[in-house]
Design an enzyme around this catalytic site. Sequence first.
Site, short mmCIF file in Angstrom:
data_model
loop_
_atom_site.label_atom_id
_atom_site.label_comp_id
_atom_site.label_asym_id
_atom_site.label_seq_id
_atom_site.Cartn_x
_atom_site.Cartn_y
_atom_site.Cartn_z
N ASN A 169 1.63 -3.95 2.14
CA ASN A 169 2.50 -4.17 3.31
C ASN A 169 2.46 -5.62 3.83
O ASN A 169 2.62 -5.86 5.02
CB ASN A 169 2.17 -3.16 4.41
CG ASN A 169 0.69 -3.16 4.77
OD1 ASN A 169 -0.05 -4.04 4.34
ND2 ASN A 169 0.27 -2.19 5.55
N LYS A 205 -1.31 -10.86 2.50
CA LYS A 205 -2.00 -10.12 1.44
C LYS A 205 -1.50 -10.57 0.07
O LYS A 205 -0.46 -11.23 -0.05
CB LYS A 205 -1.78 -8.62 1.64
CG LYS A 205 -2.35 -8.10 2.97
CD LYS A 205 -2.19 -6.58 3.08
CE LYS A 205 -2.76 -6.06 4.39
NZ LYS A 205 -2.77 -4.57 4.43
N HIS A 244 -1.95 -8.44 7.17
CA HIS A 244 -2.96 -7.85 8.06
C HIS A 244 -2.91 -8.59 9.37
O HIS A 244 -2.71 -9.82 9.38
CB HIS A 244 -4.36 -8.01 7.45
CG HIS A 244 -5.46 -7.77 8.46
ND1 HIS A 244 -5.91 -6.50 8.79
CD2 HIS A 244 -6.14 -8.63 9.27
CE1 HIS A 244 -6.83 -6.61 9.74
NE2 HIS A 244 -7.00 -7.88 10.04
N TYR A 302 -13.04 -4.44 6.36
CA TYR A 302 -12.51 -3.08 6.53
C TYR A 302 -13.62 -2.06 6.81
O TYR A 302 -13.49 -0.88 6.44
CB TYR A 302 -11.71 -2.68 5.28
CG TYR A 302 -10.32 -3.30 5.20
CD1 TYR A 302 -9.42 -3.22 6.26
CD2 TYR A 302 -9.90 -3.94 4.03
CE1 TYR A 302 -8.15 -3.77 6.18
CE2 TYR A 302 -8.62 -4.50 3.94
CZ TYR A 302 -7.75 -4.40 5.02
OH TYR A 302 -6.48 -4.94 4.92
N ARG A 305 6.95 -6.08 7.93
CA ARG A 305 6.81 -4.97 6.97
C ARG A 305 8.14 -4.24 6.78
O ARG A 305 8.48 -3.83 5.67
CB ARG A 305 5.72 -4.02 7.45
CG ARG A 305 4.30 -4.64 7.31
CD ARG A 305 3.31 -3.94 8.18
NE ARG A 305 1.92 -4.30 7.86
CZ ARG A 305 0.87 -3.85 8.55
NH1 ARG A 305 1.04 -3.05 9.60
NH2 ARG A 305 -0.36 -4.21 8.21
N GLU A 315 -13.36 -10.66 12.93
CA GLU A 315 -12.67 -11.06 11.70
C GLU A 315 -12.56 -12.58 11.58
O GLU A 315 -12.71 -13.12 10.48
CB GLU A 315 -11.27 -10.42 11.68
CG GLU A 315 -11.35 -8.90 11.53
CD GLU A 315 -10.00 -8.20 11.72
OE1 GLU A 315 -8.96 -8.88 11.89
OE2 GLU A 315 -9.99 -6.95 11.70
P1 IDP Z 1 -3.03 -1.76 9.72
O1 IDP Z 1 -3.10 -2.79 8.61
O2 IDP Z 1 -1.60 -1.51 10.14
O3 IDP Z 1 -3.95 -2.07 10.86
P2 IDP Z 1 -4.95 0.29 8.91
O4 IDP Z 1 -4.83 1.72 9.26
O5 IDP Z 1 -5.99 -0.52 9.60
O6 IDP Z 1 -3.49 -0.38 9.09
O7 IDP Z 1 -5.18 0.23 7.33
C1 IDP Z 1 -5.57 -0.98 6.72
C2 IDP Z 1 -4.73 -1.16 5.48
O8 IDP Z 1 -5.08 -0.15 4.53
C3 IDP Z 1 -3.23 -1.00 5.66
O9 IDP Z 1 -2.58 -2.19 6.11
C4 IDP Z 1 -2.78 -0.61 4.27
O10 IDP Z 1 -2.71 -1.74 3.40
C5 IDP Z 1 -3.94 0.26 3.81
N1 IDP Z 1 -3.75 1.70 4.09
C6 IDP Z 1 -3.72 2.30 5.31
N2 IDP Z 1 -3.55 3.62 5.21
C7 IDP Z 1 -3.47 3.89 3.89
C8 IDP Z 1 -3.28 5.11 3.14
O11 IDP Z 1 -3.16 6.21 3.68
N3 IDP Z 1 -3.23 4.99 1.78
C9 IDP Z 1 -3.34 3.78 1.15
N4 IDP Z 1 -3.54 2.61 1.81
C10 IDP Z 1 -3.59 2.66 3.17
MG MG Z 2 -6.03 -2.09 10.92
#
Ligand code: IDP
Ligand code: MG
Length: 144
Positions: free
Chosen positions: A122, A15, A125, A55, A108, A136
């Site tokens: 973080n 990212k 992805h 997304y 992370r 994807e």
């Molecule tokens: P993942 O990347 O671990 O699969 P997902 O739940 O798919 O997590 O969320 C996608 C991305 O959205 C996360 O990696 C993070 O950057 C962001 N994200 C997830 N939850 C939140 C939140 O509650 N607030 C702000 N950003 C979030």
């Molecule tokens: Mg995800």
Amino acid sequence: MADAPSVQRTLVLVKPDGVSRGLVGEVLRRIEAKGYTLAAVELRTADRAIFEQHYAEHLGKAWLPALIEFMTSGPLVAVVAEGHKVIEGFRSLAGATDPTAAAPGTIRGDLARDWGTSAIQNIVHGSDSPESAAREIALWFPHL
Ligand code: IDP
Ligand code: MG
């Protein structure tokens, strides 16, 4: 009995926070050190349209606009990594979504923290299932 070996592919994104902090090499190093191979690596600046598809599962979430803002804020590195069980394996290397809670030893957990921003930054992805990976990879690397 273990599954017969079969080549699986996953989409990884380093990212914009990972790129701006100079962590591209570190992320690729961890993928390779684990034993996976790189099938594609490309530095690019992505637009909003690709993230509305990437997304799609998060449409309607309050933080999605902030996430897309973050993901389009600078260059990222799109990667296809390959190997038996790489989808699950890379998710394990990446660690939990919340970098404060992510275990030390994970990307992370070791390299990210909470900066108090509205989108969680973080570093990486990784696709979360074979179906997501196929969707994807087709989105980011239509020629593969
Ligand atoms: P993942 O990347 O671990 O699969 P997902 O739940 O798919 O997590 O969320 C996608 C991305 O959205 C996360 O990696 C993070 O950057 C962001 N994200 C997830 N939850 C939140 C939140 O509650 N607030 C702000 N950003 C979030
Ligand atoms: Mg995800």
